[in-house]
Design a protein around this motif. Sequence first.
Motif, PDB file in Angstrom:
ATOM      1  N   MET A  39      34.448  38.138  35.471  1.00 18.66           N
ATOM      2  CA  MET A  39      33.721  39.324  35.888  1.00 18.66           C
ATOM      3  C   MET A  39      32.499  39.509  34.990  1.00 18.66           C
ATOM      4  O   MET A  39      32.465  39.035  33.860  1.00 18.66           O
ATOM      5  CB  MET A  39      34.627  40.555  35.787  1.00 18.66           C
ATOM      6  CG  MET A  39      35.808  40.545  36.717  1.00 18.66           C
ATOM      7  SD  MET A  39      36.934  41.940  36.408  1.00 18.66           S
ATOM      8  CE  MET A  39      35.860  43.342  36.788  1.00 18.66           C
ATOM      9  N   ASP A  43      30.947  45.101  35.181  1.00 19.50           N
ATOM     10  CA  ASP A  43      32.202  45.386  35.883  1.00 19.50           C
ATOM     11  C   ASP A  43      33.368  45.514  34.908  1.00 19.50           C
ATOM     12  O   ASP A  43      34.284  46.325  35.123  1.00 19.50           O
ATOM     13  CB  ASP A  43      32.500  44.288  36.909  1.00 19.50           C
ATOM     14  CG  ASP A  43      31.702  44.459  38.191  1.00 19.50           C
ATOM     15  OD1 ASP A  43      31.142  45.549  38.396  1.00 19.50           O
ATOM     16  OD2 ASP A  43      31.633  43.500  38.983  1.00 19.50           O
ATOM     17  N   LEU A  44      33.351  44.728  33.854  1.00 13.25           N
ATOM     18  CA  LEU A  44      34.403  44.839  32.847  1.00 13.25           C
ATOM     19  C   LEU A  44      34.380  46.211  32.194  1.00 13.25           C
ATOM     20  O   LEU A  44      35.425  46.833  31.954  1.00 13.25           O
ATOM     21  CB  LEU A  44      34.231  43.755  31.774  1.00 13.25           C
ATOM     22  CG  LEU A  44      34.624  42.332  32.174  1.00 13.25           C
ATOM     23  CD1 LEU A  44      34.203  41.348  31.085  1.00 13.25           C
ATOM     24  CD2 LEU A  44      36.130  42.226  32.412  1.00 13.25           C
ATOM     25  N   LEU A  47      35.866  48.650  34.546  1.00 11.78           N
ATOM     26  CA  LEU A  47      37.311  48.464  34.656  1.00 11.78           C
ATOM     27  C   LEU A  47      38.039  49.064  33.463  1.00 11.78           C
ATOM     28  O   LEU A  47      39.086  49.702  33.619  1.00 11.78           O
ATOM     29  CB  LEU A  47      37.636  46.971  34.762  1.00 11.78           C
ATOM     30  CG  LEU A  47      39.102  46.618  35.014  1.00 11.78           C
ATOM     31  CD1 LEU A  47      39.492  46.962  36.446  1.00 11.78           C
ATOM     32  CD2 LEU A  47      39.353  45.136  34.752  1.00 11.78           C
ATOM     33  N   SER A 145      44.071  45.920  41.328  1.00  9.42           N
ATOM     34  CA  SER A 145      43.280  45.934  42.572  1.00  9.42           C
ATOM     35  C   SER A 145      42.946  47.367  42.974  1.00  9.42           C
ATOM     36  O   SER A 145      41.817  47.667  43.384  1.00  9.42           O
ATOM     37  CB  SER A 145      44.044  45.239  43.705  1.00  9.42           C
ATOM     38  OG  SER A 145      44.188  43.858  43.449  1.00  9.42           O
ATOM     39  N   ALA A 148      40.325  48.703  40.503  1.00 12.00           N
ATOM     40  CA  ALA A 148      38.996  48.179  40.795  1.00 12.00           C
ATOM     41  C   ALA A 148      38.396  48.880  42.014  1.00 12.00           C
ATOM     42  O   ALA A 148      37.217  49.240  42.015  1.00 12.00           O
ATOM     43  CB  ALA A 148      39.075  46.670  41.031  1.00 12.00           C
ATOM     44  N   VAL A 157      40.064  41.290  41.139  1.00 13.80           N
ATOM     45  CA  VAL A 157      40.565  41.511  39.783  1.00 13.80           C
ATOM     46  C   VAL A 157      42.059  41.223  39.725  1.00 13.80           C
ATOM     47  O   VAL A 157      42.827  41.715  40.551  1.00 13.80           O
ATOM     48  CB  VAL A 157      40.315  42.962  39.316  1.00 13.80           C
ATOM     49  CG1 VAL A 157      40.811  43.141  37.883  1.00 13.80           C
ATOM     50  CG2 VAL A 157      38.849  43.323  39.411  1.00 13.80           C
ATOM     51  N   THR A 161      41.880  37.179  35.923  1.00 12.62           N
ATOM     52  CA  THR A 161      40.462  37.495  35.885  1.00 12.62           C
ATOM     53  C   THR A 161      40.078  37.954  34.483  1.00 12.62           C
ATOM     54  O   THR A 161      39.022  37.600  33.952  1.00 12.62           O
ATOM     55  CB  THR A 161      40.126  38.612  36.888  1.00 12.62           C
ATOM     56  OG1 THR A 161      40.594  38.253  38.184  1.00 12.62           O
ATOM     57  CG2 THR A 161      38.626  38.867  36.942  1.00 12.62           C
ATOM     58  N   ILE A 162      40.954  38.738  33.874  1.00 14.99           N
ATOM     59  CA  ILE A 162      40.710  39.248  32.521  1.00 14.99           C
ATOM     60  C   ILE A 162      40.622  38.095  31.534  1.00 14.99           C
ATOM     61  O   ILE A 162      39.744  38.057  30.668  1.00 14.99           O
ATOM     62  CB  ILE A 162      41.836  40.220  32.120  1.00 14.99           C
ATOM     63  CG1 ILE A 162      41.845  41.430  33.058  1.00 14.99           C
ATOM     64  CG2 ILE A 162      41.673  40.672  30.663  1.00 14.99           C
ATOM     65  CD1 ILE A 162      43.065  42.305  32.915  1.00 14.99           C
ATOM     66  N   SER A 165      37.442  36.130  32.092  1.00 21.57           N
ATOM     67  CA  SER A 165      36.295  36.937  31.679  1.00 21.57           C
ATOM     68  C   SER A 165      36.138  36.924  30.166  1.00 21.57           C
ATOM     69  O   SER A 165      35.013  36.863  29.655  1.00 21.57           O
ATOM     70  CB  SER A 165      36.457  38.377  32.183  1.00 21.57           C
ATOM     71  OG  SER A 165      36.504  38.414  33.595  1.00 21.57           O
TER      72      SER A 165
END
Length: 218
Positions: A39, A43-44, A47, A145, A148, A157, A161-162, A165
């Motif tokens: 991401m 966006d992080l 989140l 989800s 997000a 997400v 994904t974390i 990222s």
Amino acid sequence: MRMLRALYNKAVYAGLTKHVYNLFHDVYTGIDKSHKKAMSPVDLNKLFFGKVSSPALIRAQQIARLMYCLCGIPFVDFQHVGADSVKDGSLNYSRRKTGVCVSIPVNKETVALIEKAAVCPSDMNTEEGYRHYQSLLRKFNASLSRLASKLGIKAHVSSYTIRHSWATTALYCHVPVEVISSALGHADIKTTQIYLKGFNAKEIGLANRKVCRCVENK
């Protein structure tokens, strides 16, 4: 498809099905290096720090932020982490997938967050324990989800994904790939390189200008 092939091979070895020669010959089971899960920093930030009111989403947000701060620790290892995993100011755990030992310096605030965000661990050596882990993971990913969506993040997400990222952001911060690999607990640096999102043309151009300036006539 890679997972399906692995399951099929295990079934063949266990005598549960017949071997079919070249069954996956025309099926792509490799890793598409152009498909990246990382991401953007924007966006992080949304989140991890976006405002939500649901207790379930707040907890998912706290866990996601903590997993990121722990060098993108995977959920399967996070569920076994607790305050007793911290010794001499470092969180120590062994990757279940690779067996590689990972040590991450943490402060008192992070330790408190680890205690607060702790999840019920699963005994992965038993069928019941594995089912419990899968249930926890599905619920966590579903919460991510919803989180997000609530925060207006269009990117997909999940717990992985974390992890991706963190690795990509570390690369953008000029952290050596060897250090990133060690922090992720990878047994092979090639695995780390698959995680990393490539730089775009603008960033490559900027880097090229810096390199060329080193040999310009003064």
